[in-house]
Scaffold this motif. Structure first.
Motif, PDB file in Angstrom:
ATOM      1  N   THR A  99      52.502  35.798  41.057  1.00  0.00           N
ATOM      2  CA  THR A  99      51.667  36.379  40.001  1.00  0.00           C
ATOM      3  C   THR A  99      51.966  35.706  38.663  1.00  0.00           C
ATOM      4  O   THR A  99      52.433  36.352  37.718  1.00  0.00           O
ATOM      5  CB  THR A  99      51.892  37.902  39.901  1.00  0.00           C
ATOM      6  N   LEU A 144      45.007  36.266  34.335  1.00  0.00           N
ATOM      7  CA  LEU A 144      43.805  36.980  34.757  1.00  0.00           C
ATOM      8  C   LEU A 144      43.679  36.983  36.282  1.00  0.00           C
ATOM      9  O   LEU A 144      43.324  37.997  36.888  1.00  0.00           O
ATOM     10  CB  LEU A 144      42.570  36.355  34.115  1.00  0.00           C
ATOM     11  N   ALA A 145      43.978  35.843  36.904  1.00  0.00           N
ATOM     12  CA  ALA A 145      43.913  35.763  38.366  1.00  0.00           C
ATOM     13  C   ALA A 145      44.957  36.676  39.015  1.00  0.00           C
ATOM     14  O   ALA A 145      44.691  37.321  40.039  1.00  0.00           O
ATOM     15  CB  ALA A 145      44.115  34.322  38.817  1.00  0.00           C
ATOM     16  N   SER A 146      46.140  36.748  38.415  1.00  0.00           N
ATOM     17  CA  SER A 146      47.189  37.618  38.948  1.00  0.00           C
ATOM     18  C   SER A 146      46.781  39.085  38.840  1.00  0.00           C
ATOM     19  O   SER A 146      47.021  39.890  39.760  1.00  0.00           O
ATOM     20  CB  SER A 146      48.506  37.374  38.205  1.00  0.00           C
ATOM     21  N   LEU A 147      46.165  39.442  37.729  1.00  0.00           N
ATOM     22  CA  LEU A 147      45.682  40.815  37.585  1.00  0.00           C
ATOM     23  C   LEU A 147      44.601  41.122  38.613  1.00  0.00           C
ATOM     24  O   LEU A 147      44.538  42.234  39.164  1.00  0.00           O
ATOM     25  CB  LEU A 147      45.174  41.057  36.172  1.00  0.00           C
ATOM     26  N   ASP A 148      43.743  40.136  38.888  1.00  0.00           N
ATOM     27  CA  ASP A 148      42.751  40.322  39.958  1.00  0.00           C
ATOM     28  C   ASP A 148      43.446  40.645  41.283  1.00  0.00           C
ATOM     29  O   ASP A 148      43.025  41.542  42.027  1.00  0.00           O
ATOM     30  CB  ASP A 148      41.913  39.046  40.124  1.00  0.00           C
ATOM     31  N   THR A 149      44.507  39.904  41.579  1.00  0.00           N
ATOM     32  CA  THR A 149      45.258  40.155  42.808  1.00  0.00           C
ATOM     33  C   THR A 149      45.801  41.579  42.842  1.00  0.00           C
ATOM     34  O   THR A 149      45.684  42.295  43.849  1.00  0.00           O
ATOM     35  CB  THR A 149      46.428  39.163  42.929  1.00  0.00           C
ATOM     36  N   THR A 151      44.741  44.219  41.393  1.00  0.00           N
ATOM     37  CA  THR A 151      43.752  45.289  41.521  1.00  0.00           C
ATOM     38  C   THR A 151      43.540  45.689  42.981  1.00  0.00           C
ATOM     39  O   THR A 151      42.905  46.712  43.251  1.00  0.00           O
ATOM     40  CB  THR A 151      42.386  44.886  40.905  1.00  0.00           C
ATOM     41  N   ALA A 173      43.447  46.579  36.324  1.00  0.00           N
ATOM     42  CA  ALA A 173      42.054  46.503  35.863  1.00  0.00           C
ATOM     43  C   ALA A 173      41.964  46.752  34.360  1.00  0.00           C
ATOM     44  O   ALA A 173      41.206  46.064  33.652  1.00  0.00           O
ATOM     45  CB  ALA A 173      41.200  47.511  36.621  1.00  0.00           C
ATOM     46  N   ARG A 176      43.262  43.658  32.546  1.00  0.00           N
ATOM     47  CA  ARG A 176      42.316  42.544  32.619  1.00  0.00           C
ATOM     48  C   ARG A 176      41.191  42.735  31.596  1.00  0.00           C
ATOM     49  O   ARG A 176      40.823  41.802  30.876  1.00  0.00           O
ATOM     50  CB  ARG A 176      41.734  42.419  34.029  1.00  0.00           C
TER      51      ARG A 176
END
Length: 233
Positions: A99, A144-149, A151, A173, A176
């Motif tokens: 992450t 941002l990509a890590s936060l997507d993960t 979620t 979420a 982000r």
């Protein structure tokens, strides 16, 4: 003295110790997490009372860290010497999530046993507030990509600082959306004539505590670098 905390969000196989290192960047102090199989996540500072409390709550068989900032890893060598614990090898029942974003080496650990699942989020998601993107090592796009993960994990989040979170996915979420809002504010600041990170901080983070202004500047530098990759600056 080290604070030993409890929470209804913790499974029976997790113990929570808080290091005595409160501050603007560490909130109430670094959270150290102990699993009943002997795994310690983020030993925290090289503080004798805190390390003694970890050993007393043991056993200590292995040591893991969520990232390399000193407030999480300073005590690793001393704790390993005190206990003979291995460093860096996660047990099979822990899933390691890459992450990056707060730092390039940031990871989270997902643990599931006895019908309970939790995510140890390090500084990727704090128990309150938002994490610094620590430029130049940190990266907004990666964050941002890590936060997507994250979620995808609607389970309790056990952070590196601050209280346990009821729902990691909800926190991810929210963070982000907050980051995207900040990016809009940075774009607007540049349009208004801000030409340096310091100028952007003056406009976007005007109410920041002077003691952590440097951290706001790190994040702004990371935001500007990210926007430049989008050809927006």
């Amino acid at each position: 003295m080290t604070a030993r905390l409890t929470s209804e969000l913790l499974p029976a196989w997790v113990t929570w110790l808080r290091a005595p290192n409160p501050g603007p960047m560490t909130l109430d102090g670094t959270n150290t997490w102990l699993l009943d199989d002997g795994t310690v996540i983020d030993p925290g500072p090289d503080d004798p009372a805190h390390l003694d409390a970890i050993v007393a709550a043991g056993p200590v068989r292995r040591i893991l860290v969520t990232h390399g900032h000193h407030d999480h890893v300073e005590g690793v060598a001393t704790l390993a010497a005190m206990t003979g614990a291995s460093v860096g090898e996660a047990p099979d029942w822990l899933t390691v999530l890459d992450t990056p974003g707060h730092t390039a080496d940031s990871v989270c650990f997902v643990a599931e046993r006895d019908g309970r699942k939790v995510v140890f989020t390090g500084d990727t998601i704090l128990g309150r507030g938002s994490s610094v993107v620590a430029w130049p090592d940190g990266d907004v796009g990666a964050y941002l990509a890590s936060l997507d993960t994250l979620t995808g994990y609607p389970v309790p989040g056990l952070p590196g600082h601050g209280p346990a979170l009821p729902n990691c996915a909800v926190a991810a979420a929210w963070l982000r959306a907050h980051r995207l809002e900040r990016l809009d504010q940075v774009r607007d600041a540049v349009k208004q004539g801000a030409s340096t990170p310091e100028d952007v901080v003056d406009l976007v983070y005007a109410d920041v505590d002077p003691g952590i202004r440097f951290a706001a500047e790190w994040t702004v530098r990371a935001q500007l670098a990210y926007l430049a990759t989008l050809s927006e600056l």
